[in-house]
Each structure stands twice: as C-alpha cells, then as structure tokens.
Design a protein around this motif. Structure first.
Motif, PDB file in Angstrom:
ATOM      1  N   LEU A  47       0.712  -1.316   0.096  1.00 40.15           N
ATOM      2  CA  LEU A  47       0.003  -0.083  -0.072  1.00 40.15           C
ATOM      3  C   LEU A  47       0.981   1.171   0.041  1.00 40.15           C
ATOM      4  CD1 LEU A  47      -2.700  -1.199   2.443  1.00 40.15           C
ATOM      5  CD2 LEU A  47      -3.088  -0.681  -0.135  1.00 40.15           C
ATOM      6  N   PHE A  48       2.051   1.267   0.532  1.00 38.84           N
ATOM      7  CA  PHE A  48       3.017   2.355   0.678  1.00 38.84           C
ATOM      8  C   PHE A  48       3.402   2.653  -0.772  1.00 38.84           C
ATOM      9  CE2 PHE A  48       7.593   3.822   0.757  1.00 38.84           C
ATOM     10  CZ  PHE A  48       7.486   4.859   1.269  1.00 38.84           C
ATOM     11  N   VAL A  96       3.231   5.346  -6.036  1.00 38.43           N
ATOM     12  CA  VAL A  96       3.043   5.514  -7.474  1.00 38.43           C
ATOM     13  C   VAL A  96       1.815   6.872  -7.844  1.00 38.43           C
ATOM     14  CG1 VAL A  96       1.367   4.558  -9.170  1.00 38.43           C
ATOM     15  CG2 VAL A  96       3.063   3.132  -7.770  1.00 38.43           C
ATOM     16  N   MET A  97       1.068   6.861  -6.722  1.00 35.65           N
ATOM     17  CA  MET A  97       0.005   8.086  -7.129  1.00 35.65           C
ATOM     18  C   MET A  97       0.710   9.463  -6.758  1.00 35.65           C
ATOM     19  SD  MET A  97      -2.357   6.494  -8.090  1.00 35.65           S
ATOM     20  CE  MET A  97      -3.483   7.977  -8.121  1.00 35.65           C
ATOM     21  N   PHE A 113       3.417  13.521 -13.616  1.00 35.73           N
ATOM     22  CA  PHE A 113       3.433  13.214 -14.929  1.00 35.73           C
ATOM     23  C   PHE A 113       2.108  13.724 -15.367  1.00 35.73           C
ATOM     24  CE2 PHE A 113       6.107   9.394 -13.926  1.00 35.73           C
ATOM     25  CZ  PHE A 113       6.718   9.509 -14.950  1.00 35.73           C
ATOM     26  N   TRP A 114       1.000  13.923 -14.537  1.00 35.64           N
ATOM     27  CA  TRP A 114      -0.195  14.564 -14.952  1.00 35.64           C
ATOM     28  C   TRP A 114       0.214  15.985 -15.265  1.00 35.64           C
ATOM     29  CZ3 TRP A 114      -5.298  12.447 -14.217  1.00 35.64           C
ATOM     30  CH2 TRP A 114      -6.403  13.330 -14.626  1.00 35.64           C
ATOM     31  N   VAL A 126      11.098   1.336 -12.318  1.00 40.57           N
ATOM     32  CA  VAL A 126      10.100   1.604 -13.033  1.00 40.57           C
ATOM     33  C   VAL A 126       9.806   2.831 -13.108  1.00 40.57           C
ATOM     34  CG1 VAL A 126       7.686   0.850 -13.508  1.00 40.57           C
ATOM     35  CG2 VAL A 126       9.158  -0.949 -12.641  1.00 40.57           C
ATOM     36  N   VAL A 127       9.785   3.749 -12.263  1.00 40.79           N
ATOM     37  CA  VAL A 127       9.442   5.187 -12.285  1.00 40.79           C
ATOM     38  C   VAL A 127      10.336   5.809 -13.446  1.00 40.79           C
ATOM     39  CG1 VAL A 127       9.269   7.318 -10.960  1.00 40.79           C
ATOM     40  CG2 VAL A 127       8.242   5.116 -10.157  1.00 40.79           C
TER      41      VAL A 127
END
Length: 281
Positions: A96-97, A102-103, A109-110, A261-262
């Motif tokens: 969950l962390f 990710v968010m 990115f948004w 990955v990021v």
C-alpha cells in the motif's frame, strides 16, 4: 505465504491470537513533533533566514527514524511476535505504501502531460509549442541513458542478492547488495552532474518546474532506496537475514524495483518523447 514446514517451526504466539499488539511507544509522538519542527524550520529559513530550527527538525526526524526502526528490528527478533499473519500484514503495508508513491508520481506526470499535450495553456507563451520556445533539453542518449543502464543493472544485482539469500548464499547476498548500493550512489552522482549542466533553472518556467520536480523527487527516492539497501547490507553482514525470515530486505527490493520502473517512465516520457532542441555540449 509461509510453507507448512515454516509454520511448524514458528514459535507459539505470545498471545491467544496470531496478531502483534505493539507496546506503548514514544516514537509516534516524537515523530509528530520532529516533523512539525522540520516543517517550521523550512518556513523560518525561507522567510527569515533562521537555520537552527531546520537543523533541529532534521536531527529529530533522523533520530526518531533510527530508534523507531531499531525497535521494529528488535520485535522481529523476539520469538512469537512477528507471526506469519503479522508478516502478511507487513507485506500488505509495504504494498500500500508503494501504491501511494505511485499516485505521488502520477501527479507530476499529470502536470507534465497537461502542458505537453496542451501547450496553449502555458501562460505568456508566444507560441503553443512544447518544450516552450527558448528551452534546450538534455540529450536523452547522454547521461540520462547512462543512468537508465545503471538502474536497470541495479535491478539485476538486487535480484541476484535476493536469489542468493533464498539459497542461503551469504557471499552472493552481500556482493549483490554492495553492488546495488554502489550503483545507486553512481546514479545520484551522475544526476548531480546533469543538474549542474542544465541549460535552464528551476524558476525558468513550467518546463523546468515539472522537469526538476519529477526527476528531483525521483532522485530523492533513489537516495532513500540506497540508504534502505545500505542498512540491509549492514544487517546482512551481521547475519540478520535467513531464507525464511527476511522481509526487511524484501521490502527494500520492492522499493528499489519501484524506483527503477518510475525512472523508465521518466526517461521515455520526459527525456525521449519530450525532447526538443538539444543543448550544446
């Protein structure tokens, strides 16, 4: 999930249930005051040039982290506390962390794609283009590509370390972790060099702002992950991990793969897809 053999070897829980009830601890309250001092220190430094509160806040946060995690490690070594059910809960917590992280990056990115796809929304721009006029970007196949190869290789070395641990190969575990830490330090070093050569400043408009926020916070996560793995390296050298019980290392490996990955998304979206006029070397 733990195997039948692992469950049979587990010590009996300290209570009549398999869950771990944490003893009263001063660290949540101490962490709250330390975080408040840290934020207040940033405000005082930004507006009044006062340094001491920021130093106190940073020292307090680091001390709280050290002593709190020290207690968690002691709990893990106490027979009957970190039962299989508790360890599953720890895995859910780490998952969950990482989801919350990710968010966190989704927001950056948004912001980047909002202005990249709709450059007419950039205030004060003479022409609706992205990158904005006058911005020279990095050559994606220079230092950014080198850092991409470094992080991909570090993902291989941390996996090697994990594989060695599962097969009770202590030398392979230590060697893999040491190489991963060195690669993390190398990434940070090259990113500092890249920033020092940047053809734009943080206050130079929307492109520099989104670039430095996204890549800078990723760099901070690399520092955190490198520290995480360095602590695992120290613990591994002391024989703290076994093939059956090593969630501390496993969590660090998850976090490091997330960082990898990021960076791949950053490289493809910002350095490669978002490249404009390449700066002169």
């Amino acid at each position: 999930m733990a195997s039948t053999t692992d469950l049979a070897a587990e010590p009996a829980p300290l209570h009549k249930h398999p869950y771990h009830l944490v003893d009263p601890s001063p660290w949540p309250l101490a962490g709250a005051f330390a975080g408040g001092a840290f934020v207040l220190g940033i405000v005082l430094l930004s507006h009044y040039g006062i340094h001491w509160m920021l130093y106190l806040g940073v020292a307090s946060v680091l001390a709280t982290m050290f002593f709190w995690w020290r207690d968690v490690i002691r709990e893990a070594r106490t027979p009957g506390m970190h039962t299989p059910v508790v360890r599953i809960g720890l895995r859910y917590g780490m998952a969950l962390f990482i989801a919350s992280e990710v968010m966190f990056f989704v927001a950056f990115f948004w912001a980047y794609f909002h202005f990249a796809l709709y450059p007419q929304h950039v205030s004060g721009a003479a022409e609706a283009v992205w990158p904005p006029q006058g911005i020279h970007t990095f050559d994606p196949f220079g230092l950014p590509f080198l850092n991409t190869m470094i992080l991909l290789l570090s993902g291989c070395t941390v996996t090697w370390a994990h594989h060695s641990l599962l097969h009770n190969d202590r030398k392979g575990l230590i060697a893999g972790l040491a190489l991963t830490v060195l690669l993390g330090i190398s990434f940070t070093t090259f990113q500092v060099i890249e920033y020092s050569e940047a053809p734009f400043a943080f206050t130079g408009g929307i492109y520099p702002s989104t670039f430095f926020l996204a890549t800078g916070f990723h760099g901070f996560h690399v520092l955190v992950g490198t520290t995480f793995l360095l602590v695992c390296l120290i613990r591994a050298s002391r024989g703290a991990f076994t093939p059956e019980r090593h969630f501390g290392f496993e969590a660090a490996a998850w976090y490091w793969h997330f960082v990898d990955v990021v960076w791949l998304f950053l490289f493809v979206c910002i350095y490669l897809w978002g490249a404009g006029d390449i700066m002169e070397h």
